[in-house]
Design an enzyme around this catalytic site. Sequence first.
Site, PDB file in Angstrom:
ATOM      1  N   ASP A 335     -17.267 -69.092-102.043  1.00  0.00           N
ATOM      2  CA  ASP A 335     -16.605 -67.922-101.493  1.00  0.00           C
ATOM      3  C   ASP A 335     -15.147 -67.948-101.949  1.00  0.00           C
ATOM      4  O   ASP A 335     -14.623 -69.004-102.307  1.00  0.00           O
ATOM      5  CB  ASP A 335     -16.690 -67.947 -99.969  1.00  0.00           C
ATOM      6  CG  ASP A 335     -16.255 -66.627 -99.341  1.00  0.00           C
ATOM      7  OD1 ASP A 335     -16.219 -65.619-100.069  1.00  0.00           O
ATOM      8  OD2 ASP A 335     -15.953 -66.622 -98.142  1.00  0.00           O
ATOM      9  N   THR A 337     -12.271 -66.186-100.210  1.00  0.00           N
ATOM     10  CA  THR A 337     -11.283 -66.195 -99.141  1.00  0.00           C
ATOM     11  C   THR A 337     -11.327 -67.507 -98.372  1.00  0.00           C
ATOM     12  O   THR A 337     -12.355 -67.875 -97.819  1.00  0.00           O
ATOM     13  CB  THR A 337     -11.516 -65.013 -98.182  1.00  0.00           C
ATOM     14  OG1 THR A 337     -11.501 -63.813 -98.926  1.00  0.00           O
ATOM     15  CG2 THR A 337     -10.443 -64.975 -97.110  1.00  0.00           C
ATOM     16  N   GLU A 460      -0.181 -56.398 -92.174  1.00  0.00           N
ATOM     17  CA  GLU A 460       1.126 -56.324 -91.525  1.00  0.00           C
ATOM     18  C   GLU A 460       1.816 -57.679 -91.514  1.00  0.00           C
ATOM     19  O   GLU A 460       3.030 -57.754 -91.665  1.00  0.00           O
ATOM     20  CB  GLU A 460       0.962 -55.788 -90.101  1.00  0.00           C
ATOM     21  CG  GLU A 460       0.532 -54.326 -90.044  1.00  0.00           C
ATOM     22  CD  GLU A 460       0.944 -53.659 -88.751  1.00  0.00           C
ATOM     23  OE1 GLU A 460       0.917 -54.335 -87.700  1.00  0.00           O
ATOM     24  OE2 GLU A 460       1.283 -52.463 -88.786  1.00  0.00           O
ATOM     25  N   LYS A 514       4.523 -46.407 -93.520  1.00  0.00           N
ATOM     26  CA  LYS A 514       3.826 -47.144 -94.579  1.00  0.00           C
ATOM     27  C   LYS A 514       2.362 -46.708 -94.572  1.00  0.00           C
ATOM     28  O   LYS A 514       1.835 -46.232 -93.560  1.00  0.00           O
ATOM     29  CB  LYS A 514       3.916 -48.652 -94.368  1.00  0.00           C
ATOM     30  CG  LYS A 514       3.084 -49.216 -93.232  1.00  0.00           C
ATOM     31  CD  LYS A 514       3.102 -50.741 -93.262  1.00  0.00           C
ATOM     32  CE  LYS A 514       2.132 -51.354 -92.257  1.00  0.00           C
ATOM     33  NZ  LYS A 514       2.532 -51.167 -90.861  1.00  0.00           N
ATOM     34  N   THR A 617     -17.934 -63.101-103.508  1.00  0.00           N
ATOM     35  CA  THR A 617     -16.990 -62.621-102.499  1.00  0.00           C
ATOM     36  C   THR A 617     -17.318 -61.214-102.052  1.00  0.00           C
ATOM     37  O   THR A 617     -17.974 -60.457-102.773  1.00  0.00           O
ATOM     38  CB  THR A 617     -15.545 -62.669-103.064  1.00  0.00           C
ATOM     39  OG1 THR A 617     -14.640 -62.131-102.110  1.00  0.00           O
ATOM     40  CG2 THR A 617     -15.447 -61.858-104.356  1.00  0.00           C
ATOM     41  N   ASP A 619     -14.938 -59.089-101.535  1.00  0.00           N
ATOM     42  CA  ASP A 619     -13.801 -58.260-101.934  1.00  0.00           C
ATOM     43  C   ASP A 619     -14.165 -57.305-103.073  1.00  0.00           C
ATOM     44  O   ASP A 619     -15.229 -57.408-103.684  1.00  0.00           O
ATOM     45  CB  ASP A 619     -12.631 -59.145-102.356  1.00  0.00           C
ATOM     46  CG  ASP A 619     -11.878 -59.684-101.152  1.00  0.00           C
ATOM     47  OD1 ASP A 619     -11.966 -59.070-100.087  1.00  0.00           O
ATOM     48  OD2 ASP A 619     -11.218 -60.725-101.289  1.00  0.00           O
ATOM     49  N   ARG A 674     -18.249 -57.634-103.776  1.00  0.00           N
ATOM     50  CA  ARG A 674     -18.998 -56.879-102.758  1.00  0.00           C
ATOM     51  C   ARG A 674     -20.342 -57.561-102.507  1.00  0.00           C
ATOM     52  O   ARG A 674     -21.399 -56.959-102.536  1.00  0.00           O
ATOM     53  CB  ARG A 674     -19.207 -55.435-103.198  1.00  0.00           C
ATOM     54  CG  ARG A 674     -17.933 -54.637-103.366  1.00  0.00           C
ATOM     55  CD  ARG A 674     -17.126 -54.601-102.088  1.00  0.00           C
ATOM     56  NE  ARG A 674     -16.000 -53.676-102.167  1.00  0.00           N
ATOM     57  CZ  ARG A 674     -14.935 -53.757-101.385  1.00  0.00           C
ATOM     58  NH1 ARG A 674     -14.843 -54.731-100.494  1.00  0.00           N
ATOM     59  NH2 ARG A 674     -13.952 -52.881-101.487  1.00  0.00           N
TER      60      ARG A 674
END
Length: 997
Positions: A335, A337, A460, A514, A617, A619, A674
């Site tokens: 993986d 992350t 954030e 933002k 992943t 992502d 994905r």
Amino acid sequence: MTDKNNPILENDWHTQSIDHVAKTLNTSLKEGLTTDEANARHAVYGYNELSADGGVTWLKVLLRQLTDVMNWLFCGLGVVSYVFHDWPTGSMLMLIAILNLYLSFSQEYAAEQTLAALRNLSTPVAEVLRDGREQSIESREIVPGDILLIKEGDSIAADGRLYSISNLEVDEALLTGESVPVTKQLIVLEKPDEPLGDRVNMAYSSTVVSKGRGKAIVTSTGMLTEIGKVAKKLNDAGDNDRTRLQKTLNKMYFALLVAAVICVIIVLAAVKFDADYDQGMYAMTAALSVLPAGLTTVMTVTLVLGGKQMAEQKAIVRKLKCLETLGSVTNIFSDKTGTLTMAKMVVIRFWTLNEGYFYIEPKGIAPEGNVYHTEGLSDEGGDMMKGELVDKSAISGPLQQLVHCSALCNMSSIFRREENPSGGVSVNMDEKSIAASLKSSDINEPTESDDWIPSGAPTEVALQVFAHKFGMGKPQLNAMGWEMLAEYQFDSTIKRMSTLCRDTTTGDAYVFTKGAAERIVSLCSNVGSDEKLVLNTVEKLASKGLRVMALACRKMDPASMTDLPSLDQMHKRFPREEMESNLEFLGLTGIYDPPRAESRQAVNEAHQAGISVHMLTGDHEITARAIAKEINILDTKLLSEKEIDSLVMSGPQFDALTDDQVDQLDRLPLVVARCSPETKVKMIQASQRRHLISAMTGDGVNDSPSLRIADVGIAMGKNGSDVAKQASDIILTDDNFATIIRAIAEGRRIYQNMQRFLLYYWIALAALAIVVLVCLAIQDPAGKSAAPLSTLQMILIYIAITPPAADLSTQSASPTVMQEPPRPPTESIFNKEILLDLGVYSIVNAAFCCVAFFVPLYVLSDGVGVGGVGCDNNYQPGLCDSFYRARASMLTFFMFSSIIFMVHVRSYRRPEWDMAGIKKTIRSKTIIGTFIFDLVTLLLFMYIPQVAIEGFSMLGMTWEWGLAIGLDIVFIAFGEVYKAIKRRVMKPLTTQVVTSA
């Protein structure tokens, strides 16, 4: 027990209205359940805890050890010894079997207890509404119908239907693999089969609240949660965790049993099956000559020491025997992350219209790192560093506004971790072994980034850290007089958020906004003809795998900031549509999840060792490709862009391929974006069809099925789910990909050492077996065969060869251990060279043993040989002397030669009896200790008449010492000549392998 006939268990809660859910579960949204009702529901639904395998008990572990075939073989031979009234021999065999059983049981049980301690590191407390008041309870006490209160930072304790939310976002990566938090909504969904990631009105067990707060009606607990369902599937699937070495050893045990039976038949056939005590003992000696009495013990000790060594490498081994498989790994499926990356989003790029590109050194959550003004955007991290260093204390006004917007249009925070006086997380454990194991693995050892704790959504947090790097984080700005007057929360339909803030020292007020660049740019009045440039820059940043955020602001008219209303009326006074208009564009920020500093080097080491690294992943493909290039999974020096395109796929693309189509691919894709749980399982299955040895790393529940079916499943100890840990073979306590490479190097060392000590054992066994069978030709005057070794002499040999074997099992890794290709998956642990060495060393050693036996036997008896009948149990002075001294001569040669060929097999070809090898041998306490043990026991057992004659059936020697020692010296020279020949005629062992696939 769970009532499986209860109809509420079949409901699709996300398709039901809140009132219907509350009515079905018979609960009150205002009061919650009563304590009495909650206790009553425990009897129906059970406790809220996972029990994928019912937990480990000492009895289960013990039963696993009782399946060791070799232990039963020696127990059986021990019983046979008792039948022949040979109590010392039988007792020794029983002791060996019991010792191995104890070692195996103690270490595996300690490993399972360590896993249980890791599970206890998770917080077991939840907030609920009961009896009309909020209270904290143990999460296992939660039942369906409870009102669960969740807030930012909580790990959700059970599945629930949300009925009240405030800016709620939940990180569901553990369950769905999606790294971006899900914004929750109070809507009723229509499709019963809606994917979990799209059930925005539900909260799921073990997911983490990254922002906001909410309330939910608990709908499922324990094994009925979505995580529990995965655990149940894993349990139902079974656990076939036998490694290739285990299978090889089981086959070898069977072959040895057959060989032992054949040897016994040969011995008995030589006397036409008319066996007395002497012939029975000869048959026993023949059987023992091919059964490695110390093999299983040394194997277990090797794995135990390997497990401890792995703990020092920050990896806890759940199943010790997987270590040999780890050393054979050809493919790592990882993986992204948290394993290859730090799982902490960070701003590394920002861009403004007037000043262009900037690069920021990533340091995770730590608010540190230099800022560089660069001319453009580069793929290479090194080029980013060639820009002009920025003085962060003297930045321009527009850049200062950009930083202010990052800090103030932001609801997250970071703060330095408080030092824990106790030295880490406290775990309630009674067993000292668990505490010691956890301590040795440094589970709670902080890293540089771990000194800071984030609170809020990852995006954030990244922007807040960015502001802190300039010394203008929200705390600093608040201390300077800035205050927030109103918040306009993030809205997924318009993809932006805003805050209204005022500098109390000057009275100036600003709207800071933002969001997605395409939504912000259209609201800005200062972009004009530069809009195309801005959007092109967005695409460039995105193509590097960065998440792009646009920032803007507007200075408020001072007249509008007089006579401000109360906070709850601010939105009426300043409507959102008005506030988010006529903005001034400040710039773009590029956010990414940075690779660990050591990931690139670790990937390079894997390639050098012939190991292919694959990144699976959830992502986006662009992000995955960029990270893969940065850490060299996609090696741009060796692969063309066309080849890279063929090695990068999305999960849906890979899933759409049939098994035949996957098998026809030249190489399995190195990057799959994905990626779904099914994709990971399909990838592992594809690697197995190619006869590759796969290691799968992961932390989420979605990784668990693939962790289970991989040859080596590696779970994360810090951020991994309980289900992933239960499915794994190894748990990394630092969640670091580089630790996997260290573990593989350790696995290779262990495997090579196991090959060496197995070779050592087999040389000894084969030589003894040859001698025993050859000596069938030696008969006493009654025509009965006379065994060249007594049974106790054979057991003494086993005791003498065990320490050198153990020393071989703990040898340090060779300098080239990670420069050699992985062992071919189909190759036996006894490869061609090992079989060659086995044949050469054992035959030569057997020949020398025969010389050491026959010379005294015939010289001392004037050519007669064995002069007495039944010398084994009836010593006859004069008649049995030559036979007894011949036994002593051969025993002396063999015990010393066992040390010699142990030194020879420390390496297959490198000299071991040169000066360097001799110094290494002298420094070995094991070898020197074994030599002293051999010498002392020989002197004691040979020269104490009662022990020598009645126990070991031998006598003291005189000139035979010179014969035995001379043969040992010749054996040393032979081994060195043999190795020199191999170095000249055989292909080098070390092959430099650098591969990206």
